[in-house]
Scaffold this active site. Structure first.
Site, PDB file in Angstrom:
ATOM      1  CE  LYS A   9       2.147   9.758  -9.780  1.00 36.68           C
ATOM      2  NZ  LYS A   9       1.068   9.206 -10.007  1.00 36.68           N
ATOM      3  CG  ASN A  10      -0.763  10.409  -6.981  1.00 37.74           C
ATOM      4  OD1 ASN A  10      -0.607  10.301  -8.068  1.00 37.74           O
ATOM      5  ND2 ASN A  10      -0.192   9.549  -6.070  1.00 37.74           N
TER       6      ASN A  10
ATOM      7  NE  ARG B  80      -3.918   1.725 -10.443  1.00 37.62           N
ATOM      8  CZ  ARG B  80      -3.221   2.456 -10.856  1.00 37.62           C
ATOM      9  NH1 ARG B  80      -2.004   2.390 -11.595  1.00 37.62           N
ATOM     10  NH2 ARG B  80      -3.303   3.548  -9.929  1.00 37.62           N
TER      11      ARG B  80
ATOM     12  CG  ASP C  45       1.554   5.404  -4.066  1.00 36.83           C
ATOM     13  OD1 ASP C  45       0.715   6.483  -4.312  1.00 36.83           O
ATOM     14  OD2 ASP C  45       1.161   4.329  -4.701  1.00 36.83           O
TER      15      ASP C  45
ATOM     16  CB  CYS D  12       1.831   1.790 -12.426  1.00 34.51           C
ATOM     17  SG  CYS D  12       3.065   2.973 -12.598  1.00 34.51           S
TER      18      CYS D  12
ATOM     19  NE  ARG E 137       3.205   7.881 -15.355  1.00 33.54           N
ATOM     20  CZ  ARG E 137       2.209   7.080 -14.804  1.00 33.54           C
ATOM     21  NH1 ARG E 137       2.345   5.829 -15.182  1.00 33.54           N
ATOM     22  NH2 ARG E 137       1.264   7.359 -14.463  1.00 33.54           N
TER      23      ARG E 137
HETATM   24  C1  EPZ Z   1      -4.365   6.759  -6.351  1.00 32.66           C
HETATM   25  O1  EPZ Z   1      -4.623   5.734  -7.323  1.00 32.66           O
HETATM   26  C2  EPZ Z   1      -2.830   6.977  -6.810  1.00 32.66           C
HETATM   27  N1  EPZ Z   1      -2.797   7.547  -8.421  1.00 32.66           N
HETATM   28  C3  EPZ Z   1      -2.100   6.004  -6.640  1.00 32.66           C
HETATM   29  O2  EPZ Z   1      -0.729   6.313  -6.845  1.00 32.66           O
HETATM   30  C4  EPZ Z   1      -2.141   5.442  -5.059  1.00 32.66           C
HETATM   31  O3  EPZ Z   1      -1.361   4.039  -4.923  1.00 32.66           O
HETATM   32  C5  EPZ Z   1      -3.827   5.111  -4.847  1.00 32.66           C
HETATM   33  O4  EPZ Z   1      -4.392   6.308  -5.057  1.00 32.66           O
HETATM   34  C6  EPZ Z   1      -4.006   4.664  -3.427  1.00 32.66           C
HETATM   35  O5  EPZ Z   1      -3.379   5.567  -2.551  1.00 32.66           O
HETATM   36  C7  EPZ Z   1      -3.534   8.726  -8.495  1.00 32.66           C
HETATM   37  O6  EPZ Z   1      -3.819   9.339  -7.688  1.00 32.66           O
HETATM   38  C8  EPZ Z   1      -3.135   9.160 -10.025  1.00 32.66           C
HETATM   39  P1  EPZ Z   1      -7.519   3.912  -5.653  1.00 32.66           P
HETATM   40  P2  EPZ Z   1      -6.240   5.382  -7.401  1.00 32.66           P
HETATM   41  O7  EPZ Z   1      -8.871   4.309  -6.308  1.00 32.66           O
HETATM   42  O8  EPZ Z   1      -7.178   6.546  -7.537  1.00 32.66           O
HETATM   43  C9  EPZ Z   1      -9.303  -0.531  -6.286  1.00 32.66           C
HETATM   44  C10 EPZ Z   1       1.399   6.082  -7.728  1.00 32.66           C
HETATM   45  O9  EPZ Z   1       2.311   5.468  -7.421  1.00 32.66           O
HETATM   46  N2  EPZ Z   1     -10.399   0.309  -7.106  1.00 32.66           N
HETATM   47  O10 EPZ Z   1      -7.799   4.317  -4.190  1.00 32.66           O
HETATM   48  O11 EPZ Z   1      -6.428   4.431  -8.868  1.00 32.66           O
HETATM   49  C11 EPZ Z   1      -8.064  -0.439  -7.194  1.00 32.66           C
HETATM   50  O12 EPZ Z   1      -8.129  -1.622  -7.955  1.00 32.66           O
HETATM   51  C12 EPZ Z   1       0.040   5.869  -7.966  1.00 32.66           C
HETATM   52  O13 EPZ Z   1       1.586   7.578  -7.404  1.00 32.66           O
HETATM   53  C13 EPZ Z   1     -11.600  -0.520  -7.424  1.00 32.66           C
HETATM   54  O14 EPZ Z   1     -11.438  -1.891  -7.099  1.00 32.66           O
HETATM   55  O15 EPZ Z   1      -6.092   4.294  -6.242  1.00 32.66           O
HETATM   56  C14 EPZ Z   1      -6.879  -0.577  -6.060  1.00 32.66           C
HETATM   57  O16 EPZ Z   1      -6.879  -1.828  -5.623  1.00 32.66           O
HETATM   58  C15 EPZ Z   1      -0.076   4.212  -8.059  1.00 32.66           C
HETATM   59  N3  EPZ Z   1     -12.305   0.093  -8.084  1.00 32.66           N
HETATM   60  C16 EPZ Z   1      -7.580   0.283  -4.812  1.00 32.66           C
HETATM   61  O17 EPZ Z   1      -9.048   0.250  -4.951  1.00 32.66           O
HETATM   62  C17 EPZ Z   1     -12.490   1.489  -8.490  1.00 32.66           C
HETATM   63  O18 EPZ Z   1     -13.242   2.117  -8.826  1.00 32.66           O
HETATM   64  C18 EPZ Z   1      -6.915   1.463  -4.846  1.00 32.66           C
HETATM   65  O19 EPZ Z   1      -7.421   2.407  -5.857  1.00 32.66           O
HETATM   66  C19 EPZ Z   1     -11.372   2.166  -7.890  1.00 32.66           C
HETATM   67  C20 EPZ Z   1     -10.394   1.542  -7.075  1.00 32.66           C
END
Ligand code: EPZ
Length: 418
Positions: free
Chosen positions: A22-23, A121, A304, A116, A397
């Site tokens: 998915k990701n 986020r 995840d 979610c 999803r």
């Molecule tokens: C991706 O989300 C995945 N989603 C998430 O999977 C996964 O949990 C996550 O990466 C971590 O591996 C998709 O790829 C669509 P991050 P993403 O940016 O890109 C903080 C699932 O269940 N952050 O690495 O949003 C954020 O708040 C989903 O498949 C900031 O603070 O993850 C979080 O605490 C859930 N500022 C952490 O970083 C930003 O600009 C991880 O975020 C971006 C992120």
């Protein structure tokens, strides 16, 4: 809305195939905007997020054609359009249209992304990256308006190794003059998957999968071809099910290297499995040890898989502790696990205790989010009696065709549209 009904206790045996990630897929589809003309994405998963992303592509006047699990996208007649809230809010990955449209059109207007509710986020790291490249970002009501007369390559250090920000900035950087270097980049396999797509289109990208990625701006790309990597989180969820109910359950189509942190943890707690080139075969373990798990960015233990793993640890001997370092609200599912008979205790927003083994009993529960829903599905499969999981659309999803897949390996499971 859908609900899933499970009669727990069935052995899981035979072979279950892992779908495309998915990701990866949710980033590859927006990335195809950078390809002038046709591109092909193989092994696209059948999940609802893909439906929303293809709706956005059609809004941009792109032609799409599905041939089995391949998606052919033609951007020849692409037209700029803003991305409305009713689509952008349906998933978090809608934010990838920011970087892709910035590179293709020099602008993007998109309402706040959804996703979610597992934490705040924010997307500040994405925005900071776009601004470093020379873009102007305004927020008007709940819409991002991003414009750039010209994007200039530069060095960008990510405050956190964000998966989304790494991919989004990589996309935008292809529309910049000169070279961009992303430092403290995320290393998840999804980054490599997207980079390989862009490189196939003719992009000059080095270092994807490491903490430093170098992108040479090149807005004219064509003939993109890519295969979506197998979904390491779906695979991990099936492997966890096998450790609880398996009888030589073969989880097929995995890249074991992407699962090293999970496999190492399973070995640590006494769970055995057979690893072949593209499959893991696993059976029920009757003596699961407790452990400490800390979720980290790749290649650490994936956040995840934290929630499905908690369900497994309800069956472990003794006290396990989970430290969830990535999100601040990813334990909501444990309230329902406790209703089913689990003994978990939320210490604070980042720490959880799990005491086992506990006998789980089927209940009516509600999916709190995608992976929380998956944890309840695992719990329902091992529970005595009948469980009903409402708001099961969360699960759909991220787990394509999940009910038929589980039925095919022996689960007593149905899905209803309510
Ligand atoms: C991706 O989300 C995945 N989603 C998430 O999977 C996964 O949990 C996550 O990466 C971590 O591996 C998709 O790829 C669509 P991050 P993403 O940016 O890109 C903080 C699932 O269940 N952050 O690495 O949003 C954020 O708040 C989903 O498949 C900031 O603070 O993850 C979080 O605490 C859930 N500022 C952490 O970083 C930003 O600009 C991880 O975020 C971006 C992120």
């Amino acid at each position: 809305m859908h609900r899933i009904i499970v009669e727990g206790g069935s052995k899981l045996t035979g072979e279950i195939k892992v779908s495309g990630a998915k990701n990866s897929a949710v980033a590859l589809i927006p990335a195809s905007i950078l390809c002038k003309g046709k591109s092909i994405i193989y092994n696209v998963p059948e999940i609802s997020d893909i439906d929303y992303l293809t709706k956005i592509m059609k809004l941009l006047n792109c032609d799409l054609k599905f041939e089995n699990d391949s998606l052919i996208i033609d951007t020849t007649n692409i037209k700029y359009n803003e991305i409305p809230e009713n689509l952008s809010v349906m998933m978090r990955a809608s934010y990838y249209y920011m970087g892709a449209m910035l590179a293709r059109f020099g602008k993007a207007e998109i309402s706040f992304p959804g996703g979610c509710t597992i934490g705040a986020r924010p997307i500040d790291i994405h925005i900071k990256g776009f601004e470093s490249l020379g873009a102007k970002v305004e927020i008007i009501r709940n819409k991002y308006i991003i414009t750039a007369d010209k994007l200039i390559g530069t060095k960008i250090y990510l405050d956190f190794a964000s998966v989304g920000a790494t991919i989004n900035i990589m996309l935008a950087a292809l529309g910049a003059e000169g070279t961009t270097i992303i430092e403290n980049a995320a290393r998840e396999p999804e980054i490599v998957n997207v980079a390989s797509f862009l490189i196939n289109m003719g992009a000059d990208i080095k270092g994807a999968g490491t903490s430093t990625i170098e992108i040479v701006g090149k807005p004219c790309l064509e003939n993109g071809v890519v295969e979506v990597f197998p979904d390491r989180i779906e695979a991990g969820t099936f492997i966890i099910m096998g450790a609880l109910l398996g009888d030589n359950l073969k989880v097929k189509g995995v890249i074991s290297e992407h699962l090293e942190s999970l496999l190492s943890k399973l070995s640590e707690i006494g769970i055995e499995y057979v690893q072949s080139s593209d499959a893991i075969t696993i059976s029920k373990c009757d003596n699961i040890g407790s452990c400490y798990i800390k979720t980290l960015v790749y290649p650490g233990f994936p956040t995840d898989l934290q929630q499905p793993m908690v369900t497994l640890l309800t069956q472990a001997n003794g006290k396990s502790v989970i430290e969830e370092t990535i999100y601040e609200n990813r334990f909501k599912n444990t309230l329902y696990l406790n209703e089913m008979g689990a003994k978990t205790n939320i210490i604070d927003e980042h720490n959880l205790e799990v005491f086992g083994p506990t006998k789980l009993v089927g209940k009516n529960v509600v999916a709190t989010d995608l992976r929380g829903g998956a944890s309840l599905l695992v719990a329902a499969l091992i529970s005595e009696g009948r469980s009903v999981i409402d708001d099961a659309d969360y699960i759909l999803r991220g787990y394509g065709n999940i009910v038929n897949k589980l039925k095919s390996i022996g689960a007593k499971i149905e899905i209803e549209n309510v």
